[in-house]
Enzyme design. Structure first.
Site, mmCIF file in Angstrom:
data_model
loop_
_atom_site.group_PDB
_atom_site.id
_atom_site.type_symbol
_atom_site.label_atom_id
_atom_site.label_comp_id
_atom_site.label_asym_id
_atom_site.label_seq_id
_atom_site.Cartn_x
_atom_site.Cartn_y
_atom_site.Cartn_z
ATOM 1 N N ARG A 45 0.671 -1.139 -0.073
ATOM 2 C CA ARG A 45 0.021 -0.075 -0.011
ATOM 3 C C ARG A 45 0.949 1.212 -0.088
ATOM 4 N NH1 ARG A 45 -2.824 -0.532 6.112
ATOM 5 N NH2 ARG A 45 -0.613 -0.836 7.306
ATOM 6 N N GLY A 188 15.934 -3.907 18.846
ATOM 7 C CA GLY A 188 15.064 -4.141 17.684
ATOM 8 C C GLY A 188 14.502 -5.742 17.903
ATOM 9 N N LYS A 206 0.834 -19.302 17.285
ATOM 10 C CA LYS A 206 1.848 -20.468 16.703
ATOM 11 C C LYS A 206 1.406 -21.838 17.140
ATOM 12 C CE LYS A 206 5.576 -17.013 16.078
ATOM 13 N NZ LYS A 206 6.607 -16.353 16.770
#
Lengths: 434, 434
Positions: A45, A188, A206
């Site tokens: 997008r 991170g 999961k």
């Protein structure tokens, strides 16, 4: 030369890793495997804002996913946008348009896996999803192909790298939860909004996929009893260490006869078990299946190229089936065994670590053990340190024998409500990992 | 319903496990996977002496393998007789008669793999061999499919259960080599003639297969530098432990640029590394591949049903390809990269553990270190215990920095020949496992 025409939807971290891998290894794939993956269209997008270099001049860019799933030249859609909608529409649309689907989307599969696999079977196409659990570490392939025909008794997984990194920091560097989370975010390894990771929902999605694949019943994430790691205190981590135990966020699935347990929660395991050495962002799955016995698989469970490599493995699987009918085994994996139930968390029997904060008064231990005993909770060991006049309460650590979850909850509730202890007791489940 | 007609040659331990698995799971395979494995013929040179129960009345028994590989109704030959001949003739004959081959035969593949895979490609058939390394633990599938397209940098494997069981006994129970071997034989974990296991040849065959699959050069077992465990003394195991190290028989393969190292020998590794926790008959493979990074896979590397489950996994692979052309990726895996060489052991650079038995005299350490230094061997640490007037010689343990193998051998030879030490120095290679 086999050729697969690819439409990739979602040019984010993993998407760009996939494109990068395909570009770098282009001639290697041609020379060694006689395979050409033609990246026909990349859809995102925000495609206009993204800087993509090194593409073939023939690769189109678009913001319109419908044009991609409607393109008759495309053989497979790689869906990497994440989330449930419009990912579900993309997957269904692709299958209905005779395209295979490759995805890493655990949330989508955990919720709509059954519908999608049924659609795939109807359309004679396959859904590949190696990177949905443990990124590119080939767990899905191991469960569905390497161990095809096996009866799975138990799965114990460390399958969220963020939580494992945080718990490792708390364990090895004595950080508090808050400090460890901040460190994870700085490196991170945790999102700025880490909720889905630290509340256990990522692991639950999961685990739902893995149970559906291996235990003959499709379950969704909401059916997995889930606790995250936000209540874990560094005190408990220290106490655990002193008892030769370590705390991991475990995704646990067990099947015995026609009953399945599926739960995600912090769990104490022995420091002697290999799972206790799985640290940082590493993931691992410890499987017991008949007739092979125990298997352990571990590797980095996240990361751009780790996730991308699972997508590539799926592309290869597809490439190896050019000219073949759709792989019915993959379509059939959601076939359900009759009369299989999910055990309620109340009915789980397991050992517990319980930490009471006991005021320095006579008779506390007697009151606690009296209530536990009334609820059929047998105590395996007690650790209580010597009196400390400066402390208003001291930790009393008990490890129980296997006890019924409901009984433990009721007993601890009573102990707390009767004011026997200073604060709500902390109870953490244990696993022997046999 | 897909049907695969099977001819099984070699009704030994693994063969009977396969037959048993197929019988037990017959309806499960039909219901869940729509697959029927028809066991048409079982062949064994001693078939008349074997008691096989529960077979379908349609299953034939024979001593004549040629009748099996010539039977036009049979789709796949499962070769489980082991050894090189007539296994090679069976495999070639099967392929030439348009049959696929499933085998667990590491000796055959390590020696004739290239020829067999070329024949398979010519005949448009596949050879499946999951159980040739680490039994049914799905290593082969992981390397060839799960990590397809990866560049393999290193493989470190504990891939012989007999040796690992013996070394574990020496480490954990302080047994001598002889005691540990006797114990292994008593428990069925070592053959009455254990030579191929304890001299490292079994591991070398397996490593040759793995290198051929992953590093772009077909090598045979003879090209793998091999040392077994017969020279390992419990003294060195104890010294290693005190240094935070453990001794494993490691199968090591590394590739950098166009050079491959392939070697099997006792190796000291850190007790902090997960490989050090792989004990008893368990096997493990620690892989570093780009771009996925590190992966560890472990499980029982031998055993009737463990090996049988790899054969079953191969049968499933075949079943999923009914109506498909032969899988070219499997046929192409022996495709070689140009100009790839094998590094000679002399040119290997690694760290060493060296134990000298030093007489109680002045100047020994100076002489030793002088010679080492002349051969560019830098010492990382030295452990020498205090004088003991009762001992004729005392151990001096040195850990070196990375040094060239040839230099180490020449230096130690000099030290020994000059009579500086009481007996031949013991040198064991170390690995950092990065």
């Amino acid at each position: 030369m086999n050729k697969i025409t690819v439409g990739l939807i979602g040019y984010g971290n993993v998407g760009s890793g996939v494109v990068n891998f395909l570009q770098k290894r282009k001639s290697y794939f041609k020379d060694k495997f006689h395979i050409e993956f033609e990246l026909k269209t990349i859809c995102d997008r925000s495609i206009k804002k993204k800087s993509i270099t090194g593409l073939d001049s023939t690769t189109g860019l678009t913001t319109d996913y419908k044009s991609v799933i409607n393109d008759p030249q495309i053989d497979v859609i790689i869906e990497l946008i994440g989330g449930v909608n419009p990912a579900r529409q993309i997957a269904l649309g692709a299958l209905q348009n005779d395209k295979h689907v490759i995805t890493a989307n655990k949330a989508l599969l955990a919720l709509h896996g059954k519908e999608l696999f049924q659609q795939a079977q109807k359309c004679n196409r396959n859904i590949y999803f190696e990177s949905s659990v443990m990124a590119g570490v080939p767990l899905i392939k191991m469960l569905t192909e390497g161990l095809a025909g096996h009866k799975f008794k138990s799965l114990y997984g460390i399958i969220n790298g963020t939580c494992n990194y945080i718990l490792t920091g708390m364990t090895q560097k004595n950080l508090t939860f808050g400090q460890a989370l901040t460190d994870a975010q700085a490196k991170g390894f945790a999102e700025s909004n880490p909720t889905l990771d630290i509340n256990g929902m990522d692991s639950a999605s999961k685990l739902a996929i893995l149970v559906s694949l291996t235990m003959g019943k499709f379950i969704n994430a909401e059916q997995v009893y889930t606790e995250g790691i936000t209540q874990i205190s560094h005190h408990d981590i220290e106490h655990a260490e002193s008892l030769g135990l370590t705390i991991k966020l475990l995704a646990i699935a067990k099947k015995a006869k026609r009953e399945i347990e599926a739960r995600v929660h912090p769990t104490l395991i022995s420091k002697k078990h290999p799972l206790s050495d799985v640290n940082g962002i590493f993931n691992a799955m410890f499987i017991n299946a008949s007739p092979i016995g125990d298997i352990l698989l571990s590797g980095e469970g996240a990361g751009q190229m780790t996730a991308a490599s699972g997508i590539i493995s799926d592309l290869f699987q597809l490439a190896s089936r050019v000219g073949c009918p759709a792989n019915q085994y993959l379509a059939n994996i959601y076939r359900e065994a009759p009369k299989t139930k999910i055990r309620k968390i109340d009915d789980i029997s397991t050992r517990f670590y319980i930490r009471f904060m006991a005021p320095d008064k006579v008779g506390i231990l007697s009151k606690i053990t009296g209530i536990l005993s009334k609820h059929k909770i047998s105590i395996n060991s007690v650790t209580q340190k010597a009196h400390d006049h400066w402390a208003s309460a001291l930790p009393v650590i008990m490890l129980t024998d296997p006890a019924q979850e409901k009984m433990v909850r009721v007993a601890l509730d009573k102990i707390h409500k009767q004011g026997i202890v200073k604060s709500k007791p902390v109870a953490i489940r244990m696993e022997e990992l046999k």
